[in-house]
Design a protein around this motif. Sequence first.
Motif, PDB file in Angstrom:
ATOM      1  N   GLY A 138      -4.229  -2.479  -0.598  1.00 52.10           N
ATOM      2  CA  GLY A 138      -3.408  -1.337  -0.209  1.00 52.10           C
ATOM      3  C   GLY A 138      -3.275  -0.267  -1.272  1.00 52.10           C
ATOM      4  O   GLY A 138      -2.747   0.801  -1.015  1.00 52.10           O
ATOM      5  N   ARG A 139      -3.748  -0.575  -2.475  1.00 51.54           N
ATOM      6  CA  ARG A 139      -3.556   0.352  -3.598  1.00 51.54           C
ATOM      7  C   ARG A 139      -4.813   1.186  -3.880  1.00 51.54           C
ATOM      8  O   ARG A 139      -5.868   0.961  -3.324  1.00 51.54           O
ATOM      9  CB  ARG A 139      -3.158  -0.434  -4.849  1.00 51.54           C
ATOM     10  N   THR A 140      -4.661   2.107  -4.828  1.00 55.16           N
ATOM     11  CA  THR A 140      -5.723   3.043  -5.201  1.00 55.16           C
ATOM     12  C   THR A 140      -6.989   2.326  -5.681  1.00 55.16           C
ATOM     13  O   THR A 140      -6.908   1.415  -6.505  1.00 55.16           O
ATOM     14  CB  THR A 140      -5.185   3.959  -6.326  1.00 55.16           C
ATOM     15  N   SER A 141      -8.133   2.760  -5.189  1.00 58.61           N
ATOM     16  CA  SER A 141      -9.407   2.136  -5.572  1.00 58.61           C
ATOM     17  C   SER A 141      -9.806   2.549  -6.987  1.00 58.61           C
ATOM     18  O   SER A 141      -9.425   3.615  -7.459  1.00 58.61           O
ATOM     19  CB  SER A 141     -10.505   2.571  -4.594  1.00 58.61           C
ATOM     20  N   PRO A 142     -10.579   1.707  -7.690  1.00 52.60           N
ATOM     21  CA  PRO A 142     -10.970   1.987  -9.078  1.00 52.60           C
ATOM     22  C   PRO A 142     -12.283   2.759  -9.175  1.00 52.60           C
ATOM     23  O   PRO A 142     -13.265   2.406  -8.536  1.00 52.60           O
ATOM     24  CB  PRO A 142     -11.160   0.584  -9.672  1.00 52.60           C
ATOM     25  N   LEU A 229      -6.179   1.401   8.507  1.00 48.20           N
ATOM     26  CA  LEU A 229      -4.752   1.099   8.427  1.00 48.20           C
ATOM     27  C   LEU A 229      -4.011   2.380   8.108  1.00 48.20           C
ATOM     28  O   LEU A 229      -4.544   3.294   7.492  1.00 48.20           O
ATOM     29  CB  LEU A 229      -4.462   0.074   7.321  1.00 48.20           C
ATOM     30  N   GLN A 230      -2.753   2.377   8.498  1.00 47.00           N
ATOM     31  CA  GLN A 230      -1.961   3.575   8.285  1.00 47.00           C
ATOM     32  C   GLN A 230      -1.705   3.821   6.793  1.00 47.00           C
ATOM     33  O   GLN A 230      -1.643   4.947   6.338  1.00 47.00           O
ATOM     34  CB  GLN A 230      -0.643   3.370   9.014  1.00 47.00           C
ATOM     35  N   HIS A 231      -1.515   2.724   6.050  1.00 53.01           N
ATOM     36  CA  HIS A 231      -1.281   2.887   4.618  1.00 53.01           C
ATOM     37  C   HIS A 231      -2.294   2.120   3.805  1.00 53.01           C
ATOM     38  O   HIS A 231      -2.544   0.957   4.049  1.00 53.01           O
ATOM     39  CB  HIS A 231       0.135   2.441   4.234  1.00 53.01           C
ATOM     40  N   HIS A 232      -2.864   2.769   2.824  1.00 52.51           N
ATOM     41  CA  HIS A 232      -3.965   2.230   2.047  1.00 52.51           C
ATOM     42  C   HIS A 232      -4.105   3.163   0.857  1.00 52.51           C
ATOM     43  O   HIS A 232      -3.566   4.265   0.894  1.00 52.51           O
ATOM     44  CB  HIS A 232      -5.225   2.294   2.918  1.00 52.51           C
ATOM     45  N   TYR A 233      -4.797   2.738  -0.170  1.00 52.16           N
ATOM     46  CA  TYR A 233      -5.098   3.611  -1.317  1.00 52.16           C
ATOM     47  C   TYR A 233      -3.835   4.123  -2.015  1.00 52.16           C
ATOM     48  O   TYR A 233      -3.849   5.140  -2.697  1.00 52.16           O
ATOM     49  CB  TYR A 233      -5.932   4.839  -0.886  1.00 52.16           C
ATOM     50  N   MET A 265       7.879  -2.204   4.129  1.00 47.41           N
ATOM     51  CA  MET A 265       6.486  -2.654   4.255  1.00 47.41           C
ATOM     52  C   MET A 265       5.850  -1.999   5.467  1.00 47.41           C
ATOM     53  O   MET A 265       6.474  -1.903   6.515  1.00 47.41           O
ATOM     54  CB  MET A 265       6.439  -4.169   4.514  1.00 47.41           C
ATOM     55  N   VAL A 266       4.610  -1.539   5.307  1.00 53.05           N
ATOM     56  CA  VAL A 266       3.846  -1.059   6.452  1.00 53.05           C
ATOM     57  C   VAL A 266       2.503  -1.761   6.404  1.00 53.05           C
ATOM     58  O   VAL A 266       1.762  -1.653   5.427  1.00 53.05           O
ATOM     59  CB  VAL A 266       3.629   0.471   6.410  1.00 53.05           C
ATOM     60  N   GLU A 267       2.203  -2.515   7.448  1.00 54.77           N
ATOM     61  CA  GLU A 267       0.922  -3.225   7.538  1.00 54.77           C
ATOM     62  C   GLU A 267       0.598  -4.002   6.262  1.00 54.77           C
ATOM     63  O   GLU A 267      -0.495  -3.887   5.705  1.00 54.77           O
ATOM     64  CB  GLU A 267      -0.209  -2.239   7.873  1.00 54.77           C
ATOM     65  N   ALA A 334      -2.788   7.397   1.584  1.00 55.82           N
ATOM     66  CA  ALA A 334      -2.164   7.109   0.283  1.00 55.82           C
ATOM     67  C   ALA A 334      -0.726   7.599   0.240  1.00 55.82           C
ATOM     68  O   ALA A 334       0.061   7.169  -0.596  1.00 55.82           O
ATOM     69  CB  ALA A 334      -2.970   7.782  -0.827  1.00 55.82           C
ATOM     70  N   ALA A 335      -0.381   8.497   1.163  1.00 59.72           N
ATOM     71  CA  ALA A 335       0.925   9.154   1.098  1.00 59.72           C
ATOM     72  C   ALA A 335       2.037   8.321   1.723  1.00 59.72           C
ATOM     73  O   ALA A 335       1.833   7.628   2.713  1.00 59.72           O
ATOM     74  CB  ALA A 335       0.847  10.502   1.802  1.00 59.72           C
ATOM     75  N   SER A 336       3.224   8.414   1.118  1.00 64.13           N
ATOM     76  CA  SER A 336       4.405   7.786   1.703  1.00 64.13           C
ATOM     77  C   SER A 336       5.057   8.716   2.714  1.00 64.13           C
ATOM     78  O   SER A 336       5.690   8.267   3.655  1.00 64.13           O
ATOM     79  CB  SER A 336       5.422   7.449   0.609  1.00 64.13           C
ATOM     80  N   LEU A 337       4.921  10.015   2.488  1.00 65.32           N
ATOM     81  CA  LEU A 337       5.562  11.007   3.352  1.00 65.32           C
ATOM     82  C   LEU A 337       4.714  12.270   3.423  1.00 65.32           C
ATOM     83  O   LEU A 337       4.036  12.614   2.456  1.00 65.32           O
ATOM     84  CB  LEU A 337       6.891  11.446   2.740  1.00 65.32           C
TER      85      LEU A 337
END
Length: 341
Positions: A138-142, A229-233, A265-267, A334-337
């Motif tokens: 779910g986090r930023t890719s390297p 997915l809605q949230h990722h990166y 939590m989202v997905e 990547a955005a929360s809002l």
Amino acid sequence: MSETPFQPFIEDLRKGKLVAIPTETVYGLAASIFQTEALQNIFKTKRRPFFDPLIVHVSSIEQAKALVKVWPPLAQALAEAFWPGPLTLVLEKSEKVSDLITSGLSTVGIRMPRHDLTLKLIEAFGEPLAAPSANLFGRTSPTLAKHVREEFSPEVVSVLDGGPCQIGIESTILGISVGEGALVNLQILRQGMIGEMEISKALTDRGFQDSRDFSFKPAQKKLVAPGQLQHHYMPSKPLILVSGDMSFETVKKRVKERIYELPDMVEEVSLVKPERIEKIERVELNIDAGIAARELYAELRRAAEIPCDILVFYLGPEHQVPEWQPLLDRLYKAASLTLSY
Ligand code: TXA
Ligand code: MG
């Protein structure tokens, strides 16, 4: 000579230790496709749910063919046109590919990465490597070796340093389904720097005819790739996308009103919520989509490391062009809002 530089990494792979591999898109977290425990360790190390399948990386078209039931002429044409490069082909899998890699799906995603070190490593190792991006789920890719080192300890992950990734965002994922007749259905499952137009052109240049030999289905709403997915990166601090001119003061006020109402939590990805919203760090990207893609993940990481509470990226009309679509896809996920007037 090619033996020595890779020997430690090959031994790690043989022992079942994970190896971070450089590619032109992002760094991958690799294990042999034939080692069950190492494959399980990829999921455990990334804290990735088992429903999210892995991409298999090959160093030759021959290797790719062995992983699928049918290798249609169209797949051959696309591999010749774009490999090594940022295009993942999803096809019916052969017996060789375990359910752990595909999360139980009957299809497998395969690509040949455009990076000399990794191609040589796979060749010397002699087996394809399964590798998701080398970041926590779910986090930023390297896009740099140091990004991988910051997230995983050297006891768990050996890092093959191949310098900065040249493309910077993940490969385009293309689903290929061979139907009853001659028509092959294509579907972009994740956007990347290779778009539908380029794929169509490569095929027509090679004698395939649109509508007769292949046809693009619109991207599916149903979840077929967790890239959807809605949230990722997501960076380690909340990223706020702002459409149009809005002062930092207004942004802070609007974020305060809304961020605490969001779920935690989202997905299976936890949203990071700051305790206070005082300091903003602005995320800035080059207007050229190719350069922006290369900068994106490193810039998100840089901004999140600054002492600040939230990150802000301003969306403008200059981003509403086709080349920016894969970047906007990553930014929205990547955005929360997202704020607009
Ligand atoms: O550029 C890339 O593709 C990078 C580098 C390391 O190769 N890899 C990458 O892996 O982005 P990952 O795991 O972060 O994303 C792979 C995506 C996942 O969203 C996964 O669901 C999708 O590929 N995928 C893999 N196999 C699939 C399949 N059989 N059907 C549909 N989607 C699939
Ligand atoms: Mg990923």
